[in-house]
Design an enzyme around this catalytic site. Structure first.
Site, PDB file in Angstrom:
ATOM      1  N   HIS A  13     -11.190  17.900 -35.988  1.00  0.00           N
ATOM      2  CA  HIS A  13     -12.119  18.561 -35.061  1.00  0.00           C
ATOM      3  C   HIS A  13     -11.836  18.070 -33.653  1.00  0.00           C
ATOM      4  O   HIS A  13     -11.825  16.877 -33.403  1.00  0.00           O
ATOM      5  CB  HIS A  13     -13.579  18.260 -35.437  1.00  0.00           C
ATOM      6  CG  HIS A  13     -14.565  18.722 -34.390  1.00  0.00           C
ATOM      7  ND1 HIS A  13     -14.873  20.042 -34.191  1.00  0.00           N
ATOM      8  CD2 HIS A  13     -15.302  18.015 -33.476  1.00  0.00           C
ATOM      9  CE1 HIS A  13     -15.763  20.156 -33.210  1.00  0.00           C
ATOM     10  NE2 HIS A  13     -16.030  18.943 -32.756  1.00  0.00           N
TER      11      HIS A  13
ATOM     12  N   HIS B  66     -12.438   3.520 -50.164  1.00  0.00           N
ATOM     13  CA  HIS B  66     -11.327   2.695 -50.631  1.00  0.00           C
ATOM     14  C   HIS B  66     -11.035   3.068 -52.086  1.00  0.00           C
ATOM     15  O   HIS B  66     -11.873   2.858 -52.979  1.00  0.00           O
ATOM     16  CB  HIS B  66     -11.675   1.214 -50.495  1.00  0.00           C
ATOM     17  CG  HIS B  66     -11.988   0.809 -49.075  1.00  0.00           C
ATOM     18  ND1 HIS B  66     -11.108   1.004 -48.045  1.00  0.00           N
ATOM     19  CD2 HIS B  66     -13.090   0.249 -48.530  1.00  0.00           C
ATOM     20  CE1 HIS B  66     -11.640   0.566 -46.913  1.00  0.00           C
ATOM     21  NE2 HIS B  66     -12.848   0.109 -47.182  1.00  0.00           N
TER      22      HIS B  66
ATOM     23  N   GLY C 249     -15.169   4.899 -29.440  1.00  0.00           N
ATOM     24  CA  GLY C 249     -15.357   5.002 -30.878  1.00  0.00           C
ATOM     25  C   GLY C 249     -16.837   5.006 -31.242  1.00  0.00           C
ATOM     26  O   GLY C 249     -17.605   4.168 -30.765  1.00  0.00           O
TER      27      GLY C 249
ATOM     28  N   GLU D  49      -9.082   3.043 -36.994  1.00  0.00           N
ATOM     29  CA  GLU D  49      -9.633   3.193 -35.641  1.00  0.00           C
ATOM     30  C   GLU D  49      -8.532   3.116 -34.591  1.00  0.00           C
ATOM     31  O   GLU D  49      -8.577   3.813 -33.562  1.00  0.00           O
ATOM     32  CB  GLU D  49     -10.686   2.120 -35.388  1.00  0.00           C
ATOM     33  CG  GLU D  49     -11.985   2.341 -36.143  1.00  0.00           C
ATOM     34  CD  GLU D  49     -13.051   1.336 -35.746  1.00  0.00           C
ATOM     35  OE1 GLU D  49     -14.000   1.722 -35.043  1.00  0.00           O
ATOM     36  OE2 GLU D  49     -12.915   0.156 -36.131  1.00  0.00           O
TER      37      GLU D  49
ATOM     38  N   SER E 171      -5.873  -0.480 -54.412  1.00  0.00           N
ATOM     39  CA  SER E 171      -5.555  -1.711 -53.687  1.00  0.00           C
ATOM     40  C   SER E 171      -4.093  -1.724 -53.236  1.00  0.00           C
ATOM     41  O   SER E 171      -3.235  -1.064 -53.808  1.00  0.00           O
ATOM     42  CB  SER E 171      -5.833  -2.934 -54.552  1.00  0.00           C
ATOM     43  OG  SER E 171      -5.056  -2.873 -55.737  1.00  0.00           O
TER      44      SER E 171
END
Length: 410
Positions: free
Chosen positions: A377, A359, A352, A333, A362
């Site tokens: 986009h 995920h 946002g 973010e 690790s």
């Protein structure tokens, strides 16, 4: 960055007639700080009265300053350090009080979070205390009760002509000792000799090694004129007197029409290109925000690609030593947020809306992960970013999609 410092008068400039910072102005000022421009609040208000505004603008997170008492103090918003200060010799107080009483004027001064006066029932004094959230203290023996050197003293009267007469007299009588000027029809201010917004701003520029050409100043009053003339670009508010406007380089809209936001969007935000984004300053000034607390650092920025790193340590790992998925989403973010901010228009803000991630593998404690965000986009009302997160050995940890909404400022 072409400009490094944005200096703002407060009442009648930053604040609207309801004494508030509008949403559009707040968004614009947060944005320019994120771009690396520091903000200075330059006001006749006491330091204590400016603290809530500095907090609302997050000046402490971005290395901003408070220039209070019309130039008597400069305070670092980051740590409260006094960088510059001029005070009145306490030996002058009995004389000021005597002249005030002789003319039928009331008198007051400031000290930390208090306002001391011999007439607490005066409506103008009560309004001043209320405006700055100060405790009003009644001191019958005004000058003898003050055991400190004040930054300034204020004389108050409804008789404007009498105030003008004393102002003219003191400008001759106190020349070289104290300066006097009327900030309102009912206020006569007494400050240390040579103190005004421009002189004190000059001291700050020298301290920061910033050139006049790198400064924008915005104001609406006669007390702001020298500050507007000192700055590389001086901007007068739309409702300012003509005598103020002729001294400025630009005239913006009024404080009721988001004049500060319009000026900032035109002079700073619209002129910034992606290559000019000062990543080192952004990293330094975000250290107290979530980004800084997680150790996130921007490393590259362009209009369609943003890169950043984040350590896997006690701040970002799960209890058993691998990277926390929530920290990974925060990293994504952060990357997408800067990217959208760079590409959106000056009259737009970024919000946002959605983040979702896969995920894949690790990352272990002691490693540093790298996020690469690319825009997939770029619409009028939304941006979609793909953010891939890799270990130091280029193993893909997560692939994350971030959707930002692009809204017009109101």
């Amino acid at each position: 960055m072409k400009y490094k410092l944005l200096v703002l008068d407060v009442d009648g400039t930053l604040l609207n007639d309801e004494r508030e910072i509008s949403k559009r102005t707040l968004a614009a000022l947060l944005k320019v700080q994120q771009m690396g421009v520091r903000i200075v609040l330059a006001s006749g208000r006491p330091t204590y009265g400016l603290m809530p505004l500095a907090k609302a603008l997050e000046l402490g997170n971005y290395g901003g300053f408070i220039l209070s008492y019309n130039g008597c103090q400069i305070i670092s918003a980051q740590n409260g350090e006094v960088l510059f200060e001029r005070r009145i010799n306490p030996e002058m107080l009995p004389y000021l009080e005597k002249k005030a009483h002789k003319n039928g004027f009331d008198i007051f001064t400031y000290h930390d979070d208090t306002l001391l006066t011999d007439r607490p029932d005066n409506k103008y004094i009560q309004n001043e205390a209320r405006l700055n959230d100060l405790i009003l203290i009644d001191e019958d023996e005004f000058s003898t009760s003050i055991d400190f050197a004040p930054c300034k003293c204020m004389l108050v009267s409804d008789d404007e002509e009498a105030l003008i007469g004393l102002e003219d007299h003191w400008k001759k009588r106190l020349a070289g000792t104290l300066d006097v000027f009327r900030s309102e029809p009912y206020f006569l201010e007494v400050v240390p000799c040579g103190v005004d917004k421009a002189n004190t701003l000059g001291a700050l520029l020298e301290l920061l090694d910033i050139k006049r050409e790198e400064v924008i100043a915005i104001g609406d009053g006669v007390c702001d004129v020298t500050m507007l003339q000192l700055a590389g670009v001086g901007v007068a508010m739309g409702h300012a007197q003509d005598s103020v406007k002729v001294c400025a380089d630009h005239v913006t809209a009024s404080n009721e029409e988001d004049g500060v936001a319009l000026a900032v969007e035109k002079l700073i935000i619209a002129e910034v290109h992606a290559a000019e984004i000062p990543l080192d300053q952004l990293n330094a000034r975000a250290r107290h925000a979530l980004m800084g607390n997680l150790g996130i650092q921007y490393t590259y920025a362009s209009e369609d690609r943003i890169e950043a790193t984040m350590p896997v340590d006690e701040r970002t790992r799960q209890p058993f030593g691998i990277l926390h998925g929530g920290a990974t989403l925060a990293l994504a973010e952060t990357v997408a947020g800067l990217g959208s901010m760079i590409t959106c228009q000056p009259d737009e803000i970024v919000v946002g809306m959605q983040v979702s991630g896969n995920h894949i593998s690790s990352a272990h404690e002691g490693d540093t992960v790298r996020a690469i965000g690319t825009i997939v986009h770029k619409g009028r009302s939304s941006h979609v970013w793909n953010v891939d997160v890799f270990t130091s050995t280029n193993k893909l940890v997560s692939s994350i999609r971030v959707v930002n909404s692009i809204l017009k400022k109101r």
